[in-house]
Scaffold this motif. Sequence first.
Motif, mmCIF file in Angstrom:
data_model
loop_
_atom_site.group_PDB
_atom_site.id
_atom_site.type_symbol
_atom_site.label_atom_id
_atom_site.label_comp_id
_atom_site.label_asym_id
_atom_site.label_seq_id
_atom_site.Cartn_x
_atom_site.Cartn_y
_atom_site.Cartn_z
ATOM 1 N N LYS A 40 -51.216 -15.316 -61.248
ATOM 2 C CA LYS A 40 -50.994 -13.952 -60.773
ATOM 3 C C LYS A 40 -49.610 -13.864 -60.143
ATOM 4 O O LYS A 40 -48.971 -14.877 -59.854
ATOM 5 C CB LYS A 40 -52.072 -13.569 -59.771
ATOM 6 N N VAL A 41 -49.151 -12.640 -59.955
ATOM 7 C CA VAL A 41 -47.880 -12.383 -59.285
ATOM 8 C C VAL A 41 -48.195 -11.805 -57.914
ATOM 9 O O VAL A 41 -48.987 -10.869 -57.794
ATOM 10 C CB VAL A 41 -47.008 -11.401 -60.097
ATOM 11 N N VAL A 42 -47.610 -12.393 -56.881
ATOM 12 C CA VAL A 42 -47.780 -11.902 -55.520
ATOM 13 C C VAL A 42 -46.426 -11.407 -55.029
ATOM 14 O O VAL A 42 -45.425 -12.115 -55.111
ATOM 15 C CB VAL A 42 -48.324 -13.005 -54.575
ATOM 16 N N THR A 43 -46.422 -10.180 -54.532
ATOM 17 C CA THR A 43 -45.207 -9.591 -53.976
ATOM 18 C C THR A 43 -45.343 -9.538 -52.466
ATOM 19 O O THR A 43 -46.309 -8.967 -51.951
ATOM 20 C CB THR A 43 -44.985 -8.165 -54.530
ATOM 21 N N MET A 44 -44.402 -10.174 -51.780
ATOM 22 C CA MET A 44 -44.336 -10.070 -50.322
ATOM 23 C C MET A 44 -43.526 -8.815 -50.030
ATOM 24 O O MET A 44 -42.320 -8.778 -50.266
ATOM 25 C CB MET A 44 -43.673 -11.302 -49.703
ATOM 26 N N VAL A 45 -44.200 -7.781 -49.556
ATOM 27 C CA VAL A 45 -43.588 -6.474 -49.366
ATOM 28 C C VAL A 45 -42.859 -6.434 -48.035
ATOM 29 O O VAL A 45 -43.490 -6.423 -46.977
ATOM 30 C CB VAL A 45 -44.647 -5.362 -49.440
ATOM 31 N N HIS A 46 -41.533 -6.413 -48.092
ATOM 32 C CA HIS A 46 -40.696 -6.328 -46.885
ATOM 33 C C HIS A 46 -41.160 -7.308 -45.801
ATOM 34 O O HIS A 46 -41.099 -6.994 -44.614
ATOM 35 C CB HIS A 46 -40.691 -4.914 -46.311
ATOM 36 N N GLU A 47 -41.668 -8.447 -46.212
ATOM 37 C CA GLU A 47 -42.132 -9.489 -45.294
ATOM 38 C C GLU A 47 -43.274 -9.017 -44.403
ATOM 39 O O GLU A 47 -43.583 -9.626 -43.390
ATOM 40 C CB GLU A 47 -40.975 -9.997 -44.414
ATOM 41 N N GLU A 48 -43.940 -7.932 -44.775
ATOM 42 C CA GLU A 48 -45.030 -7.397 -43.953
ATOM 43 C C GLU A 48 -46.266 -7.170 -44.804
ATOM 44 O O GLU A 48 -46.786 -6.058 -44.879
ATOM 45 C CB GLU A 48 -44.599 -6.089 -43.280
ATOM 46 N N GLY A 49 -46.741 -8.177 -45.418
ATOM 47 C CA GLY A 49 -47.932 -8.055 -46.236
ATOM 48 C C GLY A 49 -47.644 -8.431 -47.663
ATOM 49 O O GLY A 49 -46.513 -8.740 -48.024
ATOM 50 N N CYS A 50 -48.672 -8.416 -48.462
ATOM 51 C CA CYS A 50 -48.471 -8.776 -49.859
ATOM 52 C C CYS A 50 -49.388 -7.960 -50.755
ATOM 53 O O CYS A 50 -50.420 -7.459 -50.326
ATOM 54 C CB CYS A 50 -48.667 -10.268 -50.068
ATOM 55 N N VAL A 51 -48.961 -7.858 -52.000
ATOM 56 C CA VAL A 51 -49.718 -7.177 -53.035
ATOM 57 C C VAL A 51 -49.861 -8.159 -54.180
ATOM 58 O O VAL A 51 -48.894 -8.824 -54.560
ATOM 59 C CB VAL A 51 -48.974 -5.911 -53.514
ATOM 60 N N THR A 52 -51.057 -8.260 -54.731
ATOM 61 C CA THR A 52 -51.316 -9.196 -55.824
ATOM 62 C C THR A 52 -51.489 -8.431 -57.127
ATOM 63 O O THR A 52 -52.226 -7.449 -57.191
ATOM 64 C CB THR A 52 -52.577 -10.035 -55.533
ATOM 65 N N PHE A 53 -50.776 -8.874 -58.154
ATOM 66 C CA PHE A 53 -50.847 -8.296 -59.496
ATOM 67 C C PHE A 53 -51.502 -9.337 -60.380
ATOM 68 O O PHE A 53 -51.121 -10.512 -60.334
ATOM 69 C CB PHE A 53 -49.432 -7.972 -59.985
ATOM 70 N N ASP A 54 -52.453 -8.929 -61.202
ATOM 71 C CA ASP A 54 -53.226 -9.890 -61.989
ATOM 72 C C ASP A 54 -52.441 -10.643 -63.048
ATOM 73 O O ASP A 54 -52.942 -11.592 -63.618
ATOM 74 C CB ASP A 54 -54.450 -9.218 -62.617
#
Length: 198
Positions: free
Chosen positions: A129-143
């Motif tokens: 999966k791809v994980v995006t660290m959003v502005h160093e304040e959390g993350c969003v996971t893409f399958d």
Amino acid sequence: MSSLDELQALLGVPVAGNAIPGGWDEVEQYVGSALPCDFKAFLSAYGSGLICGELAVFHPQGSSPLLERMRRTHETFTERRQRALSSGNAEHVPYPFHPEPGGLISWGYDHSGDEHFFWPCDPDSSRWKVVTMVHEEGCVTFDGPFSAFVLTFVRRLLDVDRYHGIDPDALEYLEPEDLEELAAAGEIGPVQPGFEPF
């Protein structure tokens, strides 16, 4: 048509001379695994560069080599995670970073300040999966996979309103012809797909 084929159709044919077919062995030795095939195929065809002027990707033999960037990014984010864990505020960094087992593996960033990683959650790297660290304040996971993530990223930039990229407060001070001029110059509105080597 695969997501990689769709992505290449949107971005256009890679510039002749930018293709770099090799250089993956040292990176994969560092990671301890083969990297996703579509990631390697894309970078081998296009090289290091900016997708739609927003998303930076790195080839092992590019001007900013992937392995060097991976090591710096992993070190930086590991330190941030350790600080967050010690302060009891780790909800924004739930994953460890390579070389910890199962740690996120850096592959690029975007101009919004987000860092993008592979999450090696399966022995088969094509299922990572791809994980995006959003502005160093959390993350969003893409399958995943990588090419589907980038295709979604590109389509999102195409599917914005004509005034995207301008401060809403500035709209009242601009004349319609000024807005049209900015849109015609590509400074606001949808971003046209493309790849710019660096």
